[in-house]
Design a protein around this motif. Structure first.
Motif, PDB file in Angstrom:
ATOM      1  N   TYR A  28       0.778  -1.313   0.042  1.00 46.67           N
ATOM      2  CA  TYR A  28       0.053  -0.045   0.013  1.00 46.67           C
ATOM      3  C   TYR A  28       0.855   1.320   0.060  1.00 46.67           C
ATOM      4  CZ  TYR A  28      -3.592   3.457   1.368  1.00 46.67           C
ATOM      5  OH  TYR A  28      -4.243   4.536   1.169  1.00 46.67           O
ATOM      6  N   ASP A  29       2.005   1.131   0.899  1.00 46.83           N
ATOM      7  CA  ASP A  29       2.654   2.388   0.867  1.00 46.83           C
ATOM      8  C   ASP A  29       3.598   2.817  -0.254  1.00 46.83           C
ATOM      9  OD1 ASP A  29       2.010   2.839   3.512  1.00 46.83           O
ATOM     10  OD2 ASP A  29       3.445   1.576   4.199  1.00 46.83           O
ATOM     11  N   LEU A  30       3.573   1.822  -1.240  1.00 45.74           N
ATOM     12  CA  LEU A  30       4.350   2.303  -2.637  1.00 45.74           C
ATOM     13  C   LEU A  30       5.786   2.386  -2.464  1.00 45.74           C
ATOM     14  CD1 LEU A  30       1.421   4.571  -4.230  1.00 45.74           C
ATOM     15  CD2 LEU A  30       2.022   2.313  -4.898  1.00 45.74           C
ATOM     16  N   TRP A  31       6.247   3.521  -3.138  1.00 45.57           N
ATOM     17  CA  TRP A  31       7.644   3.693  -2.895  1.00 45.57           C
ATOM     18  C   TRP A  31       7.677   4.852  -1.684  1.00 45.57           C
ATOM     19  CZ3 TRP A  31       4.670   3.998  -7.281  1.00 45.57           C
ATOM     20  CH2 TRP A  31       4.066   5.469  -7.472  1.00 45.57           C
ATOM     21  N   LEU A  32       6.651   5.233  -0.970  1.00 44.29           N
ATOM     22  CA  LEU A  32       6.849   6.095   0.081  1.00 44.29           C
ATOM     23  C   LEU A  32       6.861   5.252   1.681  1.00 44.29           C
ATOM     24  CD1 LEU A  32       4.290   8.783  -1.415  1.00 44.29           C
ATOM     25  CD2 LEU A  32       6.666   8.557  -1.358  1.00 44.29           C
ATOM     26  N   TRP A 493      13.502   3.109  -7.857  1.00 46.73           N
ATOM     27  CA  TRP A 493      12.318   2.647  -7.722  1.00 46.73           C
ATOM     28  C   TRP A 493      12.528   1.382  -6.799  1.00 46.73           C
ATOM     29  CZ3 TRP A 493      10.375  -2.379  -8.526  1.00 46.73           C
ATOM     30  CH2 TRP A 493       9.024  -2.541  -7.792  1.00 46.73           C
ATOM     31  N   ALA A 494      13.398   0.476  -7.222  1.00 48.25           N
ATOM     32  CA  ALA A 494      13.815  -0.683  -6.462  1.00 48.25           C
ATOM     33  C   ALA A 494      14.248  -0.355  -5.097  1.00 48.25           C
ATOM     34  CB  ALA A 494      14.893  -1.461  -7.333  1.00 48.25           C
ATOM     35  N   GLY A 495      15.115   0.524  -5.095  1.00 51.16           N
ATOM     36  CA  GLY A 495      15.664   0.975  -3.786  1.00 51.16           C
ATOM     37  C   GLY A 495      14.685   1.532  -2.806  1.00 51.16           C
ATOM     38  N   LEU A 496      13.832   2.509  -3.329  1.00 54.56           N
ATOM     39  CA  LEU A 496      12.793   2.930  -2.374  1.00 54.56           C
ATOM     40  C   LEU A 496      11.504   1.879  -2.120  1.00 54.56           C
ATOM     41  CD1 LEU A 496      12.154   6.335  -4.611  1.00 54.56           C
ATOM     42  CD2 LEU A 496      13.445   6.060  -2.430  1.00 54.56           C
ATOM     43  N   PRO A 500      17.532  -0.208  -0.475  1.00 57.97           N
ATOM     44  CA  PRO A 500      18.787   0.065  -1.269  1.00 57.97           C
ATOM     45  C   PRO A 500      19.973  -0.653  -1.331  1.00 57.97           C
ATOM     46  CG  PRO A 500      18.654   1.305   0.728  1.00 57.97           C
ATOM     47  CD  PRO A 500      17.623   0.325   0.485  1.00 57.97           C
ATOM     48  N   ASP A 501      19.827  -1.861  -0.647  1.00 57.74           N
ATOM     49  CA  ASP A 501      20.862  -2.679  -0.741  1.00 57.74           C
ATOM     50  C   ASP A 501      21.330  -3.296  -2.257  1.00 57.74           C
ATOM     51  OD1 ASP A 501      22.720  -5.108  -0.644  1.00 57.74           O
ATOM     52  OD2 ASP A 501      21.597  -5.893   1.211  1.00 57.74           O
ATOM     53  N   PRO A 502      22.722  -2.952  -2.640  1.00 61.45           N
ATOM     54  CA  PRO A 502      22.960  -3.185  -4.108  1.00 61.45           C
ATOM     55  C   PRO A 502      22.520  -4.939  -4.412  1.00 61.45           C
ATOM     56  CG  PRO A 502      24.607  -1.742  -3.140  1.00 61.45           C
ATOM     57  CD  PRO A 502      23.568  -2.228  -2.066  1.00 61.45           C
ATOM     58  N   VAL A 509      16.733  -4.898 -10.841  1.00 63.42           N
ATOM     59  CA  VAL A 509      16.898  -4.019 -11.973  1.00 63.42           C
ATOM     60  C   VAL A 509      17.193  -4.672 -13.261  1.00 63.42           C
ATOM     61  CG1 VAL A 509      18.113  -1.944 -12.997  1.00 63.42           C
ATOM     62  CG2 VAL A 509      17.556  -1.875 -10.565  1.00 63.42           C
ATOM     63  N   GLU A 510      17.932  -5.684 -13.269  1.00 68.93           N
ATOM     64  CA  GLU A 510      18.348  -6.348 -14.270  1.00 68.93           C
ATOM     65  C   GLU A 510      16.979  -7.263 -14.973  1.00 68.93           C
ATOM     66  OE1 GLU A 510      21.043  -6.397 -16.480  1.00 68.93           O
ATOM     67  OE2 GLU A 510      21.614  -4.786 -14.938  1.00 68.93           O
ATOM     68  N   MET A 511      16.368  -7.691 -13.970  1.00 65.01           N
ATOM     69  CA  MET A 511      14.929  -8.443 -14.249  1.00 65.01           C
ATOM     70  C   MET A 511      14.312  -7.538 -14.971  1.00 65.01           C
ATOM     71  SD  MET A 511      14.124 -10.493 -10.736  1.00 65.01           S
ATOM     72  CE  MET A 511      12.372 -10.400 -11.148  1.00 65.01           C
ATOM     73  N   MET A 512      14.084  -6.108 -14.445  1.00 60.72           N
ATOM     74  CA  MET A 512      13.279  -5.281 -14.967  1.00 60.72           C
ATOM     75  C   MET A 512      13.687  -5.009 -16.247  1.00 60.72           C
ATOM     76  SD  MET A 512      12.748  -3.095 -11.529  1.00 60.72           S
ATOM     77  CE  MET A 512      11.710  -1.756 -12.236  1.00 60.72           C
ATOM     78  N   MET A 513      14.904  -4.635 -16.533  1.00 62.05           N
ATOM     79  CA  MET A 513      15.394  -3.931 -17.825  1.00 62.05           C
ATOM     80  C   MET A 513      15.205  -5.060 -18.840  1.00 62.05           C
ATOM     81  SD  MET A 513      15.999  -1.010 -17.158  1.00 62.05           S
ATOM     82  CE  MET A 513      16.927  -0.572 -18.667  1.00 62.05           C
TER      83      MET A 513
END
Length: 709
Positions: A28-32, A493-496, A500-502, A509-513
């Protein structure tokens, strides 16, 4: 430096949490999310927010900052270092700093590190309150991602004026092409009962810089313009206003007949124009900052000016004259195709709109889909971009994934949006990108806009799945800056949204891209389009050929026969390539230069044609289907490895949906290969698996209750 700080934040957080996953979240909180930072980072957070101006927008900016600071501290009552000073030049604190605010426009902002009375402060300053709000969210992003606050010197402003969500929401709360539950607009209970969710909707949009929302479906009901529904829209507008968001309404072109009792809706009829003026005056009395109208006309059976032998400019200008005295605008959609079979559906919008370039009122934008067909997994950019230099062009993307697996397929659309915006129209030579057409800079337009068909519903996670939230996020960030990097947006977006753990962010992000190309491969490879089953657009249906209008049938688009496959849009076919600027037309007209990704969009190609790697077209087509399925399997395994970084609820939902996606990717692959093999008569490449079922089995599948239709 920034990467080191983010990594340090992530390492400390991992040590705090050990190997245990985070507590369950429902999205529910999205990226916030504002979850506590590690102690060292939390201790460096500012301690207070100073806002001197009594303005509703600055007030909600201060409240959001206070909410974020409280959430990011493990102990919300702990103090912090320094303060955050926010405001415009009307604030004595901000004015005393002498910051360069004049060039920020109405929505730009500055973030600065400064010293006030010998103490370090962080300053968010803008020319107008909306800029302060956007600056507040920009600072919050930095705090969430553990980015440094010292030596801040950030200036930003939107490149596009209108950044608008289009809700295809109906008055009964159903959502056309909606895959996340009912509409969030509770029309039955409005205007008296305002759902608190409206505030969270406003917060999420403001965090992205989205500044407008069209509340109702483009397939509009005239009732949306009646007094009771205007009052309901006003209640929503009151809630969204402090967040810098204007409301708009889709207008039904025939409303003067249906509501006004007129015998015609002819846009040149004085009585019709008077009716629209009176209706606009009525709306603005109730909603003083009403944005204006969105109109779908003469498309898919909707009424429009062509019913009266008038042009689209005639229709748009009638409504534009009504809202112009109030500062309103009209967004006139260019999604049109004839009720009789056109030579090529892809050509029709250009044919109808190009001749009226320069004839639209100056408060009209022509809203054009990113491609000429209909939100396909991949399309070339729409030929109208760059072809109407005298008319502001507003691009329309579809955030909801009507043709891309609904909410259960993980398909990151940031790459699709960016691919279109980066495309070069060559309208005024090299560098005449779609982004420059849309932001108005190519032709010097005052009005500019980007619209996105919303994927928002009543589901707790808003979008039907966690990763579909990323498409809402990417739309907003690219609407603010159409040249932004989709990978950077995905990383943010993924970090938020998670951590933010790399060690999580990089593989996520590789999945997303890679996800959008995977979907293209298992659905519509090599430039094929509109192969989905008809009506609900769920699953494959390349064999469908019996619908009343030719252009409703998938066979119309792929044109497969014993000799080859693809739609010839060169001079030997429909000549749709001629609608592009000459350099683009020459490239698309040459199958050796078109590129494999769009080959079958522009060319009917022999099954045995040799591709760049020496393989035949048929073998390449089959291998593209296989590549798409393989990519989804890889995504599923990548997600399995990320389980330690994600709360159980969101991890399990995504894992379940990836299983669905992998199964349906195989279905797409098998059904499509079975059908095209029945046409081509070619054997499968060596080592390729046969479809699981015979073709008739795939043809027999039926889904009468598919969502969103």
């Amino acid at each position: 430096m920034m990467r080191r700080l983010v990594a340090r934040c992530a390492v400390v957080l991992a040590l705090m949490l050990g190997a245990a996953p985070a507590s369950a979240e429902d999205g529910y909180d999205l990226w916030l999310r504002y979850r506590p930072l590690p102690a060292a980072q939390a201790a460096a957070l500012p301690g207070a927010v100073a806002a001197q101006e009594q303005d509703p927008t600055i007030r909600v900016a201060a409240q959001e900052l206070e909410r974020a600071l409280a959430g990011l501290r493990a102990n919300p009552r702990e103090g912090g270092q320094g303060a955050i000073v926010i405001g415009t030049a009307r604030s004595p604190q901000v004015a005393a700093l002498g910051l360069p605010l004049a060039g920020l426009g109405d929505e730009g902002y500055l973030l600065r590190s400064a010293t006030v009375a010998g103490r370090p402060v962080t300053v968010i300053a803008a020319s107008r309150p909306a800029g302060v709000l956007y600056g507040a969210f920009a600072l919050i992003r930095r705090l969430q991602l553990c980015q440094p606050l010292d030596r801040l010197n950030v200036t930003d402003r939107p490149k596009v004026k209108l950044r608008i969500l289009n809700h295809w929401d109906n008055l009964d709360r159903s959502v056309e092409r909606g895959y996340a539950g009912q509409s969030i607009w509770d029309w039955w209970r409005l205007p008296d009962a305002k759902d608190p969710r409206y505030i969270d909707y406003a917060r999420a949009n403001a965090s992205l810089g989205i500044n407008g929302t069209v509340l109702n479906n483009v397939n509009a009901k005239a009732e949306s313009l009646t007094a009771p529904y205007i009052a309901k829209a006003a209640a929503v507008a009151d809630t969204l206003r402090p967040y810098g968001i204007k409301v708009y309404l889709s207008a039904r072109f025939s409303a003067p007949i249906e509501l006004g009792g007129l015998k015609t809706a002819d846009p040149l009829d004085p009585a019709v124009r008077a009716w629209w003026k009176a209706k606009a005056d009525e709306i603005y009395r109730t909603i003083p900052d009403f944005g204006g109208f969105l109109v779908k006309a003469n498309s898919e059976g909707q009424p429009g000016p062509r019913d009266y032998h008038r042009s689209h400019a005639d229709g748009a200008n009638a409504l534009a004259a009504a809202v112009a005295p109030h500062g309103g605008i009209v967004m006139w959609r260019a999604f049109v195709y004839a009720e009789t079979d056109p030579e090529d559906r892809a050509k029709q919008a250009y044919s109808e709109f190009k001749p009226v370039d320069g004839k639209f009122a100056d408060n009209v934008l022509v809203q054009v889909k990113n491609g000429a067909i209909d939100f396909q997994p991949r399309e070339p950019f729409h030929p109208l971009f760059g072809a109407m230099p005298k008319t502001p062009m507003m691009i329309e993307f579809q955030i909801t994934k009507e043709y891309l697996g609904f909410s259960t397929h993980l398909v990151y659309l940031g790459t699709l949006f960016a691919e279109t915006l980066e495309a070069d129209t060559f309208a005024k030579g090299r560098g005449s990108t779609v982004a420059r057409v849309v932001d108005g800079s190519l032709d010097g337009h005052r009005l500019s806009g980007i619209a996105g068909v919303a994927n928002i519903g009543r589901d707790r996670d808003w979008s039907g799945s966690t990763f579909d939230q990323a498409n809402w996020y990417a739309f907003g960030r690219l609407a603010w800056n159409p040249t932004a990097d989709p990978r950077a947006i995905a990383t943010e977006w993924a970090g938020l949204t998670f951590t933010p753990d790399p060690t999580f962010v990089r593989p996520a992000v590789e999945m997303m891209m890679g996800s959008r190309q995977a979907a293209v491969d298992y659905m519509t490879p090599l430039g094929l389009a509109h192969l989905m089953a008809t009506g609900h657009h769920y699953g494959p249906g390349p064999w469908v050929s019996d619908l009343a209008r030719p252009e409703w049938n998938p066979t119309y688009y792929h044109r497969a026969n014993a000799s080859g496959i693809g739609f010839d849009r060169t001079r030997t076919g429909s000549n749709a390539v001629a609608q592009y600027a000459p350099p683009v037309a020459r490239r698309f007209a040459d199958p050796g230069k078109t590129g494999e990704d769009l080959l079958l969009w522009f060319h009917h190609v022999a099954w045995d044609r040799r591709m760049a790697d020496g393989s035949t077209l048929w073998d390449t087509l089959v291998r593209r289907y296989d590549r798409g399925v393989t990519a989804v399997g890889t995504m599923r395994r990548q997600w399995d490895a990320l389980r330690p970084h994600v709360d159980a609820e969101r991890w399990e939902q995504t894992a379940a949906f990836l299983n669905v996606q992998e199964r349906e990717a195989r279905w797409w692959r098998d059904a499509s290969i079975a059908y095209f093999q029945s046409i081509s008569g070619r054997p499968l490449p060596a080592g390729t698996a046969q479809p699981e079922h015979p073709l008739d089995w795939y043809k027999a599948q039926s889904f009468p209750f598919a969502p969103g239709h």
